[in-house]
Design an enzyme around this catalytic site. Structure first.
Site, PDB file in Angstrom:
ATOM      1  N   HIS A  20       0.846  -1.206   0.000  1.00 15.24           N
ATOM      2  CA  HIS A  20       0.000   0.000   0.000  1.00 15.24           C
ATOM      3  C   HIS A  20       0.882   1.257   0.000  1.00 15.24           C
ATOM      4  O   HIS A  20       0.631   2.215  -0.728  1.00 15.24           O
ATOM      5  CB  HIS A  20      -0.851   0.076   1.272  1.00 15.24           C
ATOM      6  CG  HIS A  20      -1.873  -1.005   1.439  1.00 15.24           C
ATOM      7  ND1 HIS A  20      -1.999  -1.745   2.590  1.00 15.24           N
ATOM      8  CD2 HIS A  20      -2.837  -1.464   0.605  1.00 15.24           C
ATOM      9  CE1 HIS A  20      -3.003  -2.591   2.469  1.00 15.24           C
ATOM     10  NE2 HIS A  20      -3.518  -2.461   1.263  1.00 15.24           N
ATOM     11  N   LYS A  44     -17.224  -6.286   7.958  1.00 14.16           N
ATOM     12  CA  LYS A  44     -15.948  -7.001   8.080  1.00 14.16           C
ATOM     13  C   LYS A  44     -15.420  -6.918   9.507  1.00 14.16           C
ATOM     14  O   LYS A  44     -15.514  -5.874  10.142  1.00 14.16           O
ATOM     15  CB  LYS A  44     -14.912  -6.359   7.147  1.00 14.16           C
ATOM     16  CG  LYS A  44     -14.871  -6.968   5.768  1.00 14.16           C
ATOM     17  CD  LYS A  44     -13.553  -6.542   5.120  1.00 14.16           C
ATOM     18  CE  LYS A  44     -13.509  -6.828   3.646  1.00 14.16           C
ATOM     19  NZ  LYS A  44     -12.326  -6.258   3.013  1.00 14.16           N
ATOM     20  N   ARG A  93      -2.060  -6.616  -7.900  1.00 15.38           N
ATOM     21  CA  ARG A  93      -0.917  -7.500  -7.651  1.00 15.38           C
ATOM     22  C   ARG A  93      -0.915  -8.616  -8.696  1.00 15.38           C
ATOM     23  O   ARG A  93      -0.232  -8.558  -9.680  1.00 15.38           O
ATOM     24  CB  ARG A  93      -0.983  -8.073  -6.228  1.00 15.38           C
ATOM     25  CG  ARG A  93      -0.637  -7.072  -5.159  1.00 15.38           C
ATOM     26  CD  ARG A  93      -1.074  -7.553  -3.825  1.00 15.38           C
ATOM     27  NE  ARG A  93      -2.503  -7.879  -3.848  1.00 15.38           N
ATOM     28  CZ  ARG A  93      -3.239  -8.164  -2.797  1.00 15.38           C
ATOM     29  NH1 ARG A  93      -2.691  -8.206  -1.621  1.00 15.38           N
ATOM     30  NH2 ARG A  93      -4.516  -8.425  -2.906  1.00 15.38           N
ATOM     31  N   SER A 131      -2.600  -7.565   3.491  1.00 17.53           N
ATOM     32  CA  SER A 131      -2.873  -7.360   4.924  1.00 17.53           C
ATOM     33  C   SER A 131      -3.196  -8.698   5.583  1.00 17.53           C
ATOM     34  O   SER A 131      -2.796  -8.958   6.722  1.00 17.53           O
ATOM     35  CB  SER A 131      -4.054  -6.410   5.112  1.00 17.53           C
ATOM     36  OG  SER A 131      -3.763  -5.165   4.557  1.00 17.53           O
TER      37      SER A 131
HETATM   38  O1  PNS Z   1      -8.839  -3.039   0.828  1.00 19.83           O
HETATM   39  P1  PNS Z   1     -10.084  -3.627   0.250  1.00 19.83           P
HETATM   40  O2  PNS Z   1     -10.843  -4.397   1.319  1.00 19.83           O
HETATM   41  O3  PNS Z   1      -9.826  -4.422  -0.988  1.00 19.83           O
HETATM   42  O4  PNS Z   1     -11.024  -2.388  -0.181  1.00 19.83           O
HETATM   43  C1  PNS Z   1     -12.288  -2.593  -0.742  1.00 19.83           C
HETATM   44  C2  PNS Z   1     -13.084  -1.265  -0.813  1.00 19.83           C
HETATM   45  C3  PNS Z   1     -13.205  -0.655   0.571  1.00 19.83           C
HETATM   46  C4  PNS Z   1     -12.371  -0.305  -1.725  1.00 19.83           C
HETATM   47  C5  PNS Z   1     -14.491  -1.601  -1.414  1.00 19.83           C
HETATM   48  O5  PNS Z   1     -15.083  -2.619  -0.679  1.00 19.83           O
HETATM   49  C6  PNS Z   1     -15.408  -0.387  -1.434  1.00 19.83           C
HETATM   50  O6  PNS Z   1     -15.298   0.453  -2.296  1.00 19.83           O
HETATM   51  N1  PNS Z   1     -16.327  -0.299  -0.446  1.00 19.83           N
HETATM   52  C7  PNS Z   1     -17.256   0.786  -0.312  1.00 19.83           C
HETATM   53  C8  PNS Z   1     -18.668   0.364  -0.712  1.00 19.83           C
HETATM   54  C9  PNS Z   1     -18.847   0.423  -2.205  1.00 19.83           C
HETATM   55  O7  PNS Z   1     -18.730   1.450  -2.837  1.00 19.83           O
HETATM   56  N2  PNS Z   1     -19.123  -0.758  -2.782  1.00 19.83           N
HETATM   57  C10 PNS Z   1     -19.390  -0.920  -4.180  1.00 19.83           C
HETATM   58  C11 PNS Z   1     -18.132  -1.088  -4.981  1.00 19.83           C
HETATM   59  S1  PNS Z   1     -18.606  -1.298  -6.669  1.00 19.83           S
END
Ligand code: PNS
Length: 166
Positions: A20, A44, A93, A131
């Site tokens: 990150h 989560k 990745r 993570s």
């Molecule tokens: O680090 P991560 O867990 O891969 O991040 C995922 C994240 C937080 C970017 C994604 O889950 C997100 O955008 N969540 C917010 C809710 C949302 O907009 N969901 C629809 C995505 S199309």
């Protein structure tokens, strides 16, 4: 109208890894402001609280004036629009990341066609870092020195020592 290019780099960051960190450093060279946006996701289970996560990231990037750290709730695209962002940055990745990332990018584009998603390829040294792997390693007493910032490593040690004492 301001022509500052703002990008949002969203994620759970539980915790921030060197992967990150690398994306943030490189992204902050391309955009005038890179907003590290820590998602408040009630569903989560996280190891670190939202405050612990933002504090760590803020401390690590305190010397970089292009990096800001915030939290967001609800849909990412709504937050990006409220924040006046032109772009969403995500790190890629392996090929296994692709399907989910592609789906998310297309959905976000459908909701707001003017906010572009930029994928940055992870550095080869961090291809395998996540993570989840970092937490698993640290919880089992493995060394994570090369995978996370020393501050994160210390916090991981404290967190797992806390668990062992309960
Ligand atoms: O680090 P991560 O867990 O891969 O991040 C995922 C994240 C937080 C970017 C994604 O889950 C997100 O955008 N969540 C917010 C809710 C949302 O907009 N969901 C629809 C995505 S199309």
């Amino acid at each position: 109208m301001s022509c500052r290019k703002i990008a949002v780099y969203p994620g759970s960051f539980d915790p921030l890894t060197n992967g990150h960190q690398d994306i943030i450093n490189r992204g902050a060279v391309v955009f005038d402001e890179l907003v590290v946006a820590v998602a408040i996701n009630q569903e989560k289970r996280h190891l670190f609280s939202i405050n612990e996560r933002i504090e760590m990231i803020r401390e690590i990037f305190a010397g970089n004036s292009r990096v800001t750290v915030e939290t967001f709730d609800g849909l990412l695209i709504h937050y990006a629009q409220r924040r006046g962002a032109h772009a969403i940055v995500r790190g890629l990745r392996a090929v296994s990341d692709f399907e989910y990332e592609f789906q998310m990018a297309l959905m976000n584009r459908k909701l707001a066609p003017t906010v572009e998603t930029f994928f940055m390829m992870s550095s080869e040294s961090y291809m395998y870092v996540s993570s989840r792997i970092v937490k698993e390693m640290a919880s089992l007493g493995g060394r994570v020195t090369d995978l996370v910032h020393p501050l994160v490593e210390q916090q991981l040690k404290e967190k797992y020592a806390e668990y062992q004492n309960t």
